[in-house]
Structure formats: C-alpha cells, structure tokens
Scaffold this active site. Structure first.
Site, mmCIF file in Angstrom:
data_model
loop_
_atom_site.group_PDB
_atom_site.id
_atom_site.type_symbol
_atom_site.label_atom_id
_atom_site.label_comp_id
_atom_site.label_asym_id
_atom_site.label_seq_id
_atom_site.Cartn_x
_atom_site.Cartn_y
_atom_site.Cartn_z
ATOM 1 N N SER A 7 1.314 -1.440 0.071
ATOM 2 C CA SER A 7 0.235 0.208 -0.139
ATOM 3 C C SER A 7 0.768 1.421 0.243
ATOM 4 C CB SER A 7 -1.224 0.417 1.519
ATOM 5 O OG SER A 7 -1.066 1.317 1.142
ATOM 6 N N HIS A 32 -1.320 -1.530 -4.499
ATOM 7 C CA HIS A 32 -2.315 -0.757 -3.696
ATOM 8 C C HIS A 32 -2.131 0.346 -3.164
ATOM 9 C CE1 HIS A 32 -6.368 -2.016 -0.912
ATOM 10 N NE2 HIS A 32 -5.494 -1.103 -0.254
ATOM 11 N N ASP A 34 -4.581 3.763 -2.317
ATOM 12 C CA ASP A 34 -5.697 3.734 -0.966
ATOM 13 C C ASP A 34 -6.905 5.437 -1.760
ATOM 14 O OD1 ASP A 34 -6.116 2.006 0.508
ATOM 15 O OD2 ASP A 34 -4.585 2.067 1.278
ATOM 16 N N MET A 36 -8.672 7.828 -0.621
ATOM 17 C CA MET A 36 -9.751 8.586 0.444
ATOM 18 C C MET A 36 -10.235 10.378 0.018
ATOM 19 S SD MET A 36 -7.669 7.417 3.640
ATOM 20 C CE MET A 36 -6.082 5.725 3.501
ATOM 21 N N HIS A 65 -8.096 1.071 -4.167
ATOM 22 C CA HIS A 65 -9.589 0.861 -3.331
ATOM 23 C C HIS A 65 -10.288 1.798 -2.693
ATOM 24 C CE1 HIS A 65 -9.736 0.415 1.658
ATOM 25 N NE2 HIS A 65 -10.481 0.240 0.743
ATOM 26 N N MET A 67 -12.195 4.554 -1.189
ATOM 27 C CA MET A 67 -11.936 4.821 0.729
ATOM 28 C C MET A 67 -13.061 6.113 0.081
ATOM 29 S SD MET A 67 -9.455 3.501 2.727
ATOM 30 C CE MET A 67 -8.714 3.833 1.169
ATOM 31 N N MET A 136 -11.552 -5.110 5.106
ATOM 32 C CA MET A 136 -10.542 -5.017 6.485
ATOM 33 C C MET A 136 -10.395 -4.450 6.949
ATOM 34 S SD MET A 136 -9.958 -2.347 3.981
ATOM 35 C CE MET A 136 -9.308 -1.396 5.680
ATOM 36 N N ASP A 174 -6.673 -5.827 4.771
ATOM 37 C CA ASP A 174 -5.731 -4.786 4.629
ATOM 38 C C ASP A 174 -6.119 -3.659 5.748
ATOM 39 O OD1 ASP A 174 -4.700 -2.033 4.166
ATOM 40 O OD2 ASP A 174 -7.209 -1.543 2.421
HETATM 41 C C1 DX5 Z 1 -6.486 2.130 5.849
HETATM 42 C C2 DX5 Z 1 -5.941 1.632 4.342
HETATM 43 C C3 DX5 Z 1 -4.642 0.240 3.725
HETATM 44 C C4 DX5 Z 1 -3.395 0.668 4.453
HETATM 45 C C5 DX5 Z 1 -2.849 -0.011 5.477
HETATM 46 O O1 DX5 Z 1 -7.519 3.052 5.474
HETATM 47 O O2 DX5 Z 1 -7.603 1.169 3.223
HETATM 48 O O3 DX5 Z 1 -4.591 -0.090 2.875
HETATM 49 O O4 DX5 Z 1 -2.642 1.589 3.681
HETATM 50 O O5 DX5 Z 1 -1.819 0.027 6.046
HETATM 51 P P1 DX5 Z 1 -0.908 -0.582 7.203
HETATM 52 O O6 DX5 Z 1 -0.235 -2.236 6.558
HETATM 53 O O7 DX5 Z 1 0.543 0.114 7.353
HETATM 54 O O8 DX5 Z 1 -2.308 -0.736 8.152
HETATM 55 ZN ZN ZN Z 2 -6.376 0.051 1.121
#
Ligand code: DX5
Ligand code: ZN
Length: 222
Positions: A7, A32, A34, A36, A65, A67, A136, A174
C-alpha cells in the site's frame, strides 16, 4: 498463489516511482492505492493523477481501494488513469450489482469491501459479480493502525460464502498486516494481503518487508 499488495500510502512520496520499482523487483504482485475523500473517512489522499503516475512506474496490476462516499462518479476517471481493480465499499453503494457491472464494463476487476463493523451478509448481492472481496482489518483511514483480531471470524465466514457460491474472487485483507498477523489471516482463508508499514517501513527495506510477509508462518506455539 498468494498476493502481496504493498500500500503506497506508507511510501515515501518524494521517491514514489523508485519505491514502486523496488516493490516490483522484490516480487510484489499488485500495487495498492488508497483513495480517501475526507468524507467517507476523515483523511484525504490520492486521485486519478497519482494512479496515472503509478501506471507509468510499473507493469503490475494497480489495486485501487475507493474509500469515498460517491464512488460512482470516480470509476471512469480511475479506470482511465490505469487502475486494474476498483474496489468500492458496501456501506456507500446503493446499487452494488450495478456498480460492479459498471466497473467490469470499464475493463477493471470489480471489487467490494466491508468495514470491520459491517456484517458479511451485506456482500450477498455482490457474490455473483465480484472478482475481489476485501475485508478491512482496521477501520479505514490511516496506515499504521493495529490489526483487529475480532475480524478473523468474518474472514472465515466470507471464505465460506465465496466457496459456497462457487466464486473464484480474490479474498483480500487490509490493515495492520505484518509478519505477526499474516499467519492468522492466511489460516482464515485470505489469499491477498495489503501491507503498508510492514513493507515501506521495514527496518531492512522494502524487499526484506515483502520477503518476511511471504515467509511468515505460525510458530509451534501459535
Ligand atoms: C487503511 C488503508 C490501508 C493501509 C494499510 O485505511 O486501506 O490500505 O494503507 O496500511 P498498514 O498496512 O500500515 O495498516
Ligand atoms: Zn486499502
């Protein structure tokens, strides 16, 4: 086959291309990303612009992903930017089957994900269509949070639902995945593992982080 998906939320963004290349050389399977929106989760991160940059940095699949509260309007921009997988949260999708079909029509693998508090049953309408189910293991929003062991039983349940439905969808986890927690999620039936800190902040570097995730097995005591 097991998938390791670094990620990039935990990467050093001043050296993003270099770090993605290091992941690829070290045998990572997916990258990956993320996304947001500051609304579905408090944090605000990356848009299609970053996915487009990642696309130029690697030939690995880009696992996006989302969010975000309004995934519908973002599917096409992310697909155009080079996303390979688009994963949406069941908590915000009014028409889950329709959203998954749209993702597929854009040429991406259709993913669906659940927050830790969301019951596995909410996946039911997605089962015939999803190519990826993400469970999650932290509340989404930030990298570096602690793995929630109470979600393990849901991973087992989702594994059973997928098997019973004859689904070949990836079961991905994740949040808080490390060499200490990966044996538990692997045993629960997950096949794809997202990791941020455990890879990008590994004291011996990215390749060592990936290797240690692949090689971690339960010790004789646990
Ligand atoms: C959390 C994200 C994850 C995050 C994982 O909201 O969806 O993908 O980056 O990071 P680690 O492995 O450090 O928990
Ligand atoms: Zn993620």
């Amino acid at each position: 086959m097991e998938i390791i998906a670094p990620s990039i939320l935990a990467a050093d963004f001043t050296r993003l291309g270099e770090q993605i290349a290091a992941c690829e050389t070290a045998g990572a399977d997916w990258i990956h990303v993320d996304v947001m929106d500051g609304h579905f989760v408090p944090n605000l991160t990356m848009g299609p612009f970053i996915v487009e940059a990642c696309r130029r940095a690697t030939s690995l699949p880009i696992d996006v992903h989302l969010m975000v509260s309004n995934p519908g309007q973002l599917l096409e921009p992310f697909a155009r930017a080079g996303a390979s997988h688009l994963t949406v949260h069941v908590e915000v999708c009014e028409d889950l089957p329709g959203t998954l079909k749209t993702i597929e029509s854009l040429g991406c693998l259709a993913g669906v994900t659940l927050n830790p508090d969301t019951p596995a049953e909410r996946l039911r309408p997605a089962l015939p269509l999803a190519g990826l189910v993400l469970v999650m293991t932290v509340d989404p929003g930030y990298s570096g949070q602690e793995f929630m062991p109470e979600v393990l039983s849901k991973v087992v349940e989702v594994r059973r639902m997928l098997d019973e439905a004859g689904s070949t969808a990836w079961l991905e986890v994740d949040g808080g995945i490390s060499s200490a927690t990966i044996p538990q999620v692997r045993e629960a039936g997950a096949k794809a593992f997202v990791a941020g800190q455990a890879i990008f902040r590994h004291p011996a570097g990215i390749a060592a982080g990936i290797r240690s995730l692949r090689e971690s097995r339960k010790g004789p005591g646990g």
